[in-house]
Design a protein around this motif. Sequence first.
Motif, PDB file in Angstrom:
ATOM      1  N   MET A  32       0.813  -0.942  -0.063  1.00  0.00           N
ATOM      2  CA  MET A  32      -0.044  -0.006   0.053  1.00  0.00           C
ATOM      3  C   MET A  32       0.832   1.252  -0.021  1.00  0.00           C
ATOM      4  SD  MET A  32      -3.265  -0.524  -0.093  1.00  0.00           S
ATOM      5  CE  MET A  32      -4.138  -2.119  -0.248  1.00  0.00           C
ATOM      6  N   LEU A  35       2.048   1.625  -3.521  1.00  0.00           N
ATOM      7  CA  LEU A  35       1.101   2.150  -4.273  1.00  0.00           C
ATOM      8  C   LEU A  35       1.110   3.605  -4.079  1.00  0.00           C
ATOM      9  CD1 LEU A  35      -1.153   1.049  -6.266  1.00  0.00           C
ATOM     10  CD2 LEU A  35      -2.554   1.286  -4.225  1.00  0.00           C
ATOM     11  N   ILE A 219     -18.475  -3.698  -1.658  1.00  0.00           N
ATOM     12  CA  ILE A 219     -16.984  -3.488  -1.759  1.00  0.00           C
ATOM     13  C   ILE A 219     -16.434  -4.226  -3.017  1.00  0.00           C
ATOM     14  CG2 ILE A 219     -14.690  -3.560  -0.629  1.00  0.00           C
ATOM     15  CD1 ILE A 219     -16.057  -3.195   1.942  1.00  0.00           C
ATOM     16  N   PRO A 220     -16.476  -5.545  -3.017  1.00  0.00           N
ATOM     17  CA  PRO A 220     -16.010  -6.291  -4.249  1.00  0.00           C
ATOM     18  C   PRO A 220     -16.684  -5.794  -5.525  1.00  0.00           C
ATOM     19  CG  PRO A 220     -17.127  -7.709  -2.852  1.00  0.00           C
ATOM     20  CD  PRO A 220     -17.177  -6.576  -2.093  1.00  0.00           C
ATOM     21  N   GLY A 223     -15.192  -2.714  -7.174  1.00  0.00           N
ATOM     22  CA  GLY A 223     -13.840  -2.766  -7.963  1.00  0.00           C
ATOM     23  C   GLY A 223     -14.008  -3.901  -8.782  1.00  0.00           C
ATOM     24  N   PHE A 225     -14.233  -5.670 -12.380  1.00  0.00           N
ATOM     25  CA  PHE A 225     -14.212  -5.171 -13.778  1.00  0.00           C
ATOM     26  C   PHE A 225     -14.609  -6.247 -14.924  1.00  0.00           C
ATOM     27  CE2 PHE A 225     -10.359  -7.200 -15.405  1.00  0.00           C
ATOM     28  CZ  PHE A 225      -9.539  -7.285 -14.357  1.00  0.00           C
ATOM     29  N   PHE A 247      -2.665  -0.091 -15.697  1.00  0.00           N
ATOM     30  CA  PHE A 247      -1.522  -0.887 -15.393  1.00  0.00           C
ATOM     31  C   PHE A 247      -1.179  -1.677 -16.313  1.00  0.00           C
ATOM     32  CE2 PHE A 247      -2.114  -0.352 -10.544  1.00  0.00           C
ATOM     33  CZ  PHE A 247      -0.627  -0.399 -10.530  1.00  0.00           C
ATOM     34  N   SER A 260      -6.454   3.798  -8.012  1.00  0.00           N
ATOM     35  CA  SER A 260      -6.726   2.504  -7.029  1.00  0.00           C
ATOM     36  C   SER A 260      -6.959   3.143  -5.358  1.00  0.00           C
ATOM     37  CB  SER A 260      -5.448   1.831  -6.916  1.00  0.00           C
ATOM     38  OG  SER A 260      -5.298   0.968  -7.863  1.00  0.00           O
TER      39      SER A 260
ATOM     40  N   THR B 130     -10.931  -5.017   1.209  1.00  0.00           N
ATOM     41  CA  THR B 130     -10.184  -4.036   0.239  1.00  0.00           C
ATOM     42  C   THR B 130     -10.528  -4.759  -1.133  1.00  0.00           C
ATOM     43  OG1 THR B 130      -8.273  -3.661   1.890  1.00  0.00           O
ATOM     44  CG2 THR B 130      -7.895  -3.244  -0.611  1.00  0.00           C
ATOM     45  N   PRO B 131     -11.058  -3.778  -2.344  1.00  0.00           N
ATOM     46  CA  PRO B 131     -11.219  -4.442  -3.524  1.00  0.00           C
ATOM     47  C   PRO B 131     -10.185  -5.316  -4.101  1.00  0.00           C
ATOM     48  CG  PRO B 131     -11.966  -2.170  -3.192  1.00  0.00           C
ATOM     49  CD  PRO B 131     -11.134  -2.433  -2.083  1.00  0.00           C
ATOM     50  N   ILE B 133      -8.719  -5.217  -6.925  1.00  0.00           N
ATOM     51  CA  ILE B 133      -8.065  -4.652  -7.877  1.00  0.00           C
ATOM     52  C   ILE B 133      -7.148  -3.756  -7.236  1.00  0.00           C
ATOM     53  CG2 ILE B 133      -9.714  -2.690  -8.033  1.00  0.00           C
ATOM     54  CD1 ILE B 133      -8.259  -3.846 -11.074  1.00  0.00           C
ATOM     55  N   VAL B 134      -7.427  -3.099  -6.156  1.00  0.00           N
ATOM     56  CA  VAL B 134      -6.476  -2.475  -5.246  1.00  0.00           C
ATOM     57  C   VAL B 134      -5.440  -3.189  -4.755  1.00  0.00           C
ATOM     58  CG1 VAL B 134      -6.053  -0.791  -3.071  1.00  0.00           C
ATOM     59  CG2 VAL B 134      -8.325  -0.838  -4.795  1.00  0.00           C
ATOM     60  N   MET B 135      -5.682  -4.345  -4.101  1.00  0.00           N
ATOM     61  CA  MET B 135      -4.790  -5.346  -3.438  1.00  0.00           C
ATOM     62  C   MET B 135      -3.727  -5.795  -4.799  1.00  0.00           C
ATOM     63  SD  MET B 135      -6.106  -7.863  -0.685  1.00  0.00           S
ATOM     64  CE  MET B 135      -7.785  -8.173  -1.417  1.00  0.00           C
ATOM     65  N   SER B 137      -3.380  -4.262  -7.390  1.00  0.00           N
ATOM     66  CA  SER B 137      -2.180  -3.308  -7.906  1.00  0.00           C
ATOM     67  C   SER B 137      -1.321  -2.978  -7.140  1.00  0.00           C
ATOM     68  CB  SER B 137      -3.072  -1.905  -8.535  1.00  0.00           C
ATOM     69  OG  SER B 137      -4.039  -1.672  -7.642  1.00  0.00           O
ATOM     70  N   VAL B 227      -8.582 -11.405 -10.668  1.00  0.00           N
ATOM     71  CA  VAL B 227      -8.135 -10.096 -10.528  1.00  0.00           C
ATOM     72  C   VAL B 227      -6.520 -10.000 -10.156  1.00  0.00           C
ATOM     73  CG1 VAL B 227      -8.387  -7.747  -9.762  1.00  0.00           C
ATOM     74  CG2 VAL B 227     -10.423  -9.444 -10.507  1.00  0.00           C
TER      75      VAL B 227
END
Lengths: 273, 288
Positions: A32, A35, A219-220, A223, A225, A247, A260, B130-131, B133-135, B137, B227
């Motif tokens: 994190m 990131l 939440i999922p 995110g 896609f 990315f 993100s 945490t989604p 995609i965030v983990m 990336s 993902v």
Amino acid sequence: MGSFLHRHRSLTPYLLLAPGMLWLAIFFLVPMVFLGYQSLQSGLFPHFQFTWEFSNFSSALSGYHTQLVRSFVYAGIATLACLVLAYPLAYWIAFRAGPWRNLFLLFIVAPFFVTYLVRTLAWLNILADQGPVVRVLRDVHVLGPDGRLLATTFAVVAGITYNFFPFMALPLYVSLEQIDPRLLEASKDLYASSTQSFLRVTVPHSMPGIVAGTLLTFIPAAGDFINAALLGTPNQAMIGNVIQAKFLESLDYPTAASLSFILMGTIMVMLLI
Amino acid sequence: MTTAAETLARPARVGFASRAWRFVARHSLTVYALLAVAYLMLPIAIVILFSFNHPTGRFNYVWHKFTFDNWIHWNSVLGIQSALEKSLEIALLATFVATALGTLIALAIVRHRFVGRGATNVVVFLPMSTPEIVMGSSLLALFLNEQNTIQLGFWTIFIAHVMFIISFVVVTVKARLIGFDRHLEEAAMDLGANEWTTFQKVTLPLLAPAIIAAALLGFALSIDDFVITYLNAGPVQTFPIFVWGVARVAVPPQVNVVASAIFLVAIGLGLANVVWQYRAAKSTRGGT
């Protein structure tokens, strides 16, 4: 070893924690930070430099706010649909299923046993232009003669609803199952109608399940896609699609990283409210 | 109440439709539950059905002809076998490691009071909220910044999978530990067993169902993940990544075969568990 532990009992929990927590620290918390580091870089692939580039965030927001808002709208509708569809089912399993309870719980989780991408592709078959659903809807004039379901917002939201349904149904079931039947009897004894006892006893007591299910679904879903990629068009692109493409395709890591962060930050803010 | 229902039912000779309607009204919730299950099962049925299809062209969307060929020649599509093998290897390895690490964390959290317990709970909870995609990336950001030393591939996928499975293991094992009767352990200690023997002979066997459940859940999560894996896979193809690749061109029926096979094995284990629990419940009821 045994005597060492005996002398230092206070160390035991830390020894038990160490391997797993180190793993989470190095591969969840540290990334994190990276990131965040990446989201403040500037330049072009592969020569990025760290320059406290806060403008990444504002330009990402102005460039992709449509997809961001769309993600939350789709996730919100799908979460609501899951709640409405799953509540009666969870209720039935908790109060009426009797010996069939475990079998029906297995039915709820069964979709998880089919690869996510493959079960989403199955909706391609179901909603296909030549498929039975579209044909019937065209015959009853819900859809025009050229109307389609695939590549529409409906298809994407329906896909998300299906895929995250178990995340809603299971916590609902757990909280409903814990309701003491005597509470419901008591409300009947006090002359509550079945609607009243449902609204004033069952629903409030299942609130933990409603909250947990909503979080686990929303939440999922925000995110996600895959549904937008397989069942929709770029007009249904969600924020996950943008991050993924940045990315892996356009190699624009700083924008992807700041998106993100924006996604996670928005979810955190929603959680706190 | 019953008499009212009977007097309603007796003048009978009512048509089938109205009787059916009355049945539906009385059992509407049951009917709804069955419909909801049908909705959940529909795509699964389609996946299995189309694994037996003999498609006319490249697209496996329209039913044409029944065949066993896809099942017999399941690995005739280039790359599908190695992708499945990679998925299984990663899932086995990651599940094993994550189950061990997660069980230890659960033991620490439930059994001990220590400084930092609250923070530990938060860190365990975070990956689940945490989604993906965030983990995915953020891990990629870590690996990219170390790109001279870290090559994306098998081990980066493994690292990612262990990371997101741990939390689910902790939650599953914790639930069992909280309802755990500690008198059994005390009894073992009273009978002269030391801590390690007690752990081995009493704690572990009692925890086994939860650990097995956690491992199965971890395995299912790992083999299904797309993902996080996709972002950190580099050139390596797992089964979901293989499907993603062919989904953009045309999905061969062999993909349905592999997905159906995974499903049937998993549901077989699930059904065995249901039957086992049912029997256990019956025998305890008979015993008391």
